[in-house]
Scaffold this motif. Structure first.
Motif, PDB file in Angstrom:
ATOM      1  N   UNK A   1      -6.359   0.965  -2.841  1.00  0.00           N
ATOM      2  CA  UNK A   1      -5.491   1.246  -1.700  1.00  0.00           C
ATOM      3  C   UNK A   1      -6.074   0.628  -0.426  1.00  0.00           C
ATOM      4  N   UNK A   2      -7.388   0.819  -0.207  1.00  0.00           N
ATOM      5  CA  UNK A   2      -8.022   0.279   1.002  1.00  0.00           C
ATOM      6  C   UNK A   2      -8.015  -1.247   1.020  1.00  0.00           C
TER       7      UNK A   2
ATOM      8  N   UNK B   1       0.830  -1.206   0.000  1.00  0.00           N
ATOM      9  CA  UNK B   1       0.000   0.000   0.000  1.00  0.00           C
ATOM     10  C   UNK B   1       0.867   1.260   0.000  1.00  0.00           C
ATOM     11  N   UNK B   2       1.967   1.233   0.744  1.00  0.00           N
ATOM     12  CA  UNK B   2       2.880   2.386   0.767  1.00  0.00           C
ATOM     13  C   UNK B   2       3.483   2.606  -0.621  1.00  0.00           C
ATOM     14  N   UNK B   3       3.844   1.531  -1.301  1.00  0.00           N
ATOM     15  CA  UNK B   3       4.416   1.666  -2.648  1.00  0.00           C
ATOM     16  C   UNK B   3       3.372   2.264  -3.595  1.00  0.00           C
ATOM     17  N   UNK B   4       2.108   1.844  -3.460  1.00  0.00           N
ATOM     18  CA  UNK B   4       1.041   2.448  -4.269  1.00  0.00           C
ATOM     19  C   UNK B   4       0.908   3.927  -3.924  1.00  0.00           C
ATOM     20  N   UNK B   5       1.017   4.248  -2.641  1.00  0.00           N
ATOM     21  CA  UNK B   5       0.964   5.656  -2.223  1.00  0.00           C
ATOM     22  C   UNK B   5       2.088   6.466  -2.853  1.00  0.00           C
ATOM     23  N   UNK B   6       3.281   5.912  -2.896  1.00  0.00           N
ATOM     24  CA  UNK B   6       4.420   6.597  -3.528  1.00  0.00           C
ATOM     25  C   UNK B   6       4.131   6.812  -5.013  1.00  0.00           C
ATOM     26  N   UNK B   7       3.568   5.800  -5.657  1.00  0.00           N
ATOM     27  CA  UNK B   7       3.207   5.921  -7.075  1.00  0.00           C
ATOM     28  C   UNK B   7       2.181   7.039  -7.267  1.00  0.00           C
ATOM     29  N   UNK B   8       1.181   7.085  -6.388  1.00  0.00           N
ATOM     30  CA  UNK B   8       0.147   8.120  -6.475  1.00  0.00           C
ATOM     31  C   UNK B   8       0.697   9.522  -6.259  1.00  0.00           C
ATOM     32  N   UNK B   9       1.587   9.666  -5.279  1.00  0.00           N
ATOM     33  CA  UNK B   9       2.206  10.974  -5.014  1.00  0.00           C
ATOM     34  C   UNK B   9       3.043  11.406  -6.216  1.00  0.00           C
ATOM     35  N   UNK B  10       3.777  10.466  -6.789  1.00  0.00           N
ATOM     36  CA  UNK B  10       4.594  10.759  -7.967  1.00  0.00           C
ATOM     37  C   UNK B  10       3.710  11.160  -9.148  1.00  0.00           C
ATOM     38  N   UNK B  11       2.541  10.518  -9.270  1.00  0.00           N
ATOM     39  CA  UNK B  11       1.590  10.867 -10.328  1.00  0.00           C
ATOM     40  C   UNK B  11       1.144  12.320 -10.166  1.00  0.00           C
ATOM     41  N   UNK B  12       0.805  12.710  -8.943  1.00  0.00           N
ATOM     42  CA  UNK B  12       0.402  14.091  -8.692  1.00  0.00           C
ATOM     43  C   UNK B  12       1.554  15.046  -8.977  1.00  0.00           C
ATOM     44  N   UNK B  13       2.744  14.703  -8.490  1.00  0.00           N
ATOM     45  CA  UNK B  13       3.894  15.592  -8.628  1.00  0.00           C
ATOM     46  C   UNK B  13       4.337  15.800 -10.073  1.00  0.00           C
TER      47      UNK B  13
END
Length: 192
Positions: free
Chosen positions: A146-147, A46-58
């Motif tokens: 994610x959930x 889930x953390x790796x998906x979160x990193x992917x999502x943050x990178x997508x936004x950035x």
């Protein structure tokens, strides 16, 4: 704007590098999820998906803020998004049977979007980014995925409700995109 930059410089722009990074994270996410044997393993996925999502936004933020929007980036970003989403939906379908139906709907919707995008491009037309309903669908899909990974012991009923909500929004988004492409085809030009 860097669209006039040579392809070599577009390839190594910071936003595009972030897009490549997201693509490289896909097998890591899938591997961590499919080989997880503890709650900690699921949370790492889930953390790796979160990193992917943050990178997508950035990548989008940096591209717009620092005038680094490129034609290559306009292709890499949605490809990274759809590959990530597809891989996670498919991975989740091994654990949640209803997710298999969502995977089929995902393939149909994204296949339609891809084919229509190519047909419109051949006519010199282009959809200028996702419509609001497409963005809502994507946000809810990411939240549900994610959930389901973050809470591996979620009751099947709760998981099915989340998957059903995501599926309903995906179907709605698909149905709402049909008239958008139809209008583009009739009128010509880009749609915002």
């Amino acid at each position: 704007m860097t669209e006039e930059l040579p392809l070599k410089k577009q390839i190594v722009s910071i936003p595009n590098l972030m897009g490549y990074f997201r693509i490289l994270l896909i097998p890591v996410i899938v591997w961590r999820y499919l080989t997880a044997d503890s709650i900690e393993d699921y949370r790492i996925a889930a953390v790796i998906i979160g990193i992917s999502g943050i990178t997508d936004f950035l990548d989008g933020f940096v591209a717009r803020k620092f005038h680094m929007v490129t034609k290559l980036g306009k292709a890499v970003d949605p490809i990274a998004d759809k590959l990530t989403q597809g891989a996670i939906v498919l991975s989740l379908s091994f654990r949640f049977p209803l997710m298999a139906a969502l995977a089929v709907l995902f393939v149909i919707k994204e296949g339609f979007m891809g084919i229509m995008g190519i047909l419109m491009l051949r006519k010199g037309r282009m959809l200028n980014g996702a419509m609001w309903f497409g963005k809502v669908c994507t946000a809810v899909l990411y939240l549900v995925m994610f959930l389901l990974i973050l809470i591996p012991n979620i009751p099947m009923t709760g998981a099915n409700i989340l998957i059903g909500i995501s599926g309903a929004l995906m179907l709605l988004s698909f149905l709402l995109y049909i008239p958008v492409f139809s209008k583009m085809n009739r009128e010509g030009g880009s749609q915002k």
